[in-house]
Write a protein that holds these residues in place. Structure first.
Motif, short mmCIF file in Angstrom:
data_model
loop_
_atom_site.label_atom_id
_atom_site.label_comp_id
_atom_site.label_asym_id
_atom_site.label_seq_id
_atom_site.Cartn_x
_atom_site.Cartn_y
_atom_site.Cartn_z
N ALA A 210 40.05 54.37 42.72
CA ALA A 210 39.01 53.30 42.78
C ALA A 210 38.71 52.66 41.63
N SER A 211 38.83 53.34 40.39
CA SER A 211 38.38 52.80 39.02
C SER A 211 39.47 51.68 38.67
N LYS A 212 40.91 51.78 39.03
CA LYS A 212 41.98 50.61 38.98
C LYS A 212 41.25 49.64 39.63
N LEU A 213 41.01 49.74 40.78
CA LEU A 213 40.49 48.61 41.73
C LEU A 213 39.33 47.78 41.17
N LEU A 216 40.46 46.02 38.39
CA LEU A 216 41.24 44.49 38.69
C LEU A 216 40.30 43.60 39.14
N SER A 217 39.32 43.90 39.85
CA SER A 217 38.06 43.02 40.31
C SER A 217 37.38 42.30 39.14
N LYS A 218 37.16 43.07 38.13
CA LYS A 218 36.51 42.66 36.95
C LYS A 218 37.48 41.54 36.24
N ASP A 219 38.66 41.96 36.07
CA ASP A 219 39.56 41.16 35.49
C ASP A 219 39.90 39.87 35.92
N ASN A 242 32.98 51.11 42.56
CA ASN A 242 31.45 50.73 41.96
C ASN A 242 31.27 49.16 42.22
N LYS A 243 32.51 48.32 42.58
CA LYS A 243 32.05 47.12 42.71
C LYS A 243 31.64 47.05 44.26
N GLU A 244 30.61 45.90 44.42
CA GLU A 244 30.38 45.80 45.85
C GLU A 244 31.50 45.35 46.72
#
Length: 268
Positions: A210-213, A216-219, A242-244
């Protein structure tokens, strides 16, 4: 391509006669009842000819030459991409080639043509607001695929596979996923054992990815995130991020062609 930057660039353009900006929104959606006979070809021809006829009457030779340059380039683009068409074509162009924006979208538009001092970006801004930078995450047990999209355009994909020996997720670089060989009964013993182990450890394994995803979402600056897959698998992944997450689409589509996945998500 960063659509938001392109919009800002288009908004900054202001030309004086005989220079003009051509803006075109053309609906080519084969699912549209009004497009069953390829009516978009007639709309394109009529839209281009209307400006040419007007300029003939106006008797501005230089502006007429400028429009002809743009018209030829637009017709060439459409002809070269006719077999690749989806739901719409959006084009912005200037005679001096300082502006050339030509994209085929998976999003329907209302057909309109403009030849004016400025680029008409309102409809492009509207569809960008509905379909901004979006991440699609497909789950299917030990494999998770991500798709980076913008305005329905696929920009990048990544595939992660779980190494059962180390229990680490590794980015897959080969052309195809490895397939488990099935026995005469349809499932191998190895597959049965894996499924039992997967169900017992799924939440923990998804949590480790999940943290990698999230990164990826942030980047990629995803403004929307869709998770596509089995209901329980998708929920576990969603709970650990953590991302919605915008929405979960309960369909197994990891092996499907990317544009089919995008179309399914956009219709959800």
């Amino acid at each position: 391509m960063d659509i938001n930057k392109e919009i800002k660039k288009l908004e900054s353009v202001h030309l004086e006669k005989p220079e003009r900006v051509f803006s075109m929104y053309l609906n080519t959606d084969p699912a549209d009842p009004d497009q069953q006979g390829g009516e978009w070809k007639i709309q394109l021809k009529n839209g281009l000819n209307s400006f040419e006829n007007y300029l003939k009457k106006d008797n501005d030779r230089e502006e007429k030459r400028n429009f002809k340059k743009v018209k030829e380039k637009v017709e060439r683009f459409v002809h070269e991409n006719e077999l690749k068409l989806k739901k719409s074509i959006v084009i912005f162009a200037t005679p001096d080639d300082s502006i050339w924006f030509a994209e085929i979208f998976q999003i329907p538009v209302e057909s309109n043509f403009y030849w004016e001092e400025t680029a008409k970006v309102d409809q492009l801004k509207e569809i960008y607001h509905k379909f901004p930078k979006t991440g699609i995450i497909l789950t299917q047990k030990e494999a998770i695929k991500t798709m980076d999209t913008e305005l329905g355009i696929l920009k990048d994909t990544q595939l992660y596979e779980l190494d059962l020996e180390t229990e680490d997720w590794r980015q897959h670089t080969g052309p195809h996923r490895a397939q488990v060989t099935m026995g005469a009964g349809g499932k191998s013993t190895k597959q049965d054992q894996f499924e039992s182990r997967f169900e017992a450890n799924r939440y923990r394994w998804y949590k480790s990815l999940a943290s990698k995803l999230d990164k990826l979402s942030k980047d990629n600056q995803w403004q929307k995130i869709y998770i596509v897959g089995d209901k329980e698998e998708a929920k576990d992944l969603c709970d650990n991020m953590n991302k919605e997450v915008t929405k979960i689409v309960e369909k197994n589509m990891l092996e499907h062609e990317e544009m089919k996945v995008i179309a399914e998500v956009m219709a959800s």
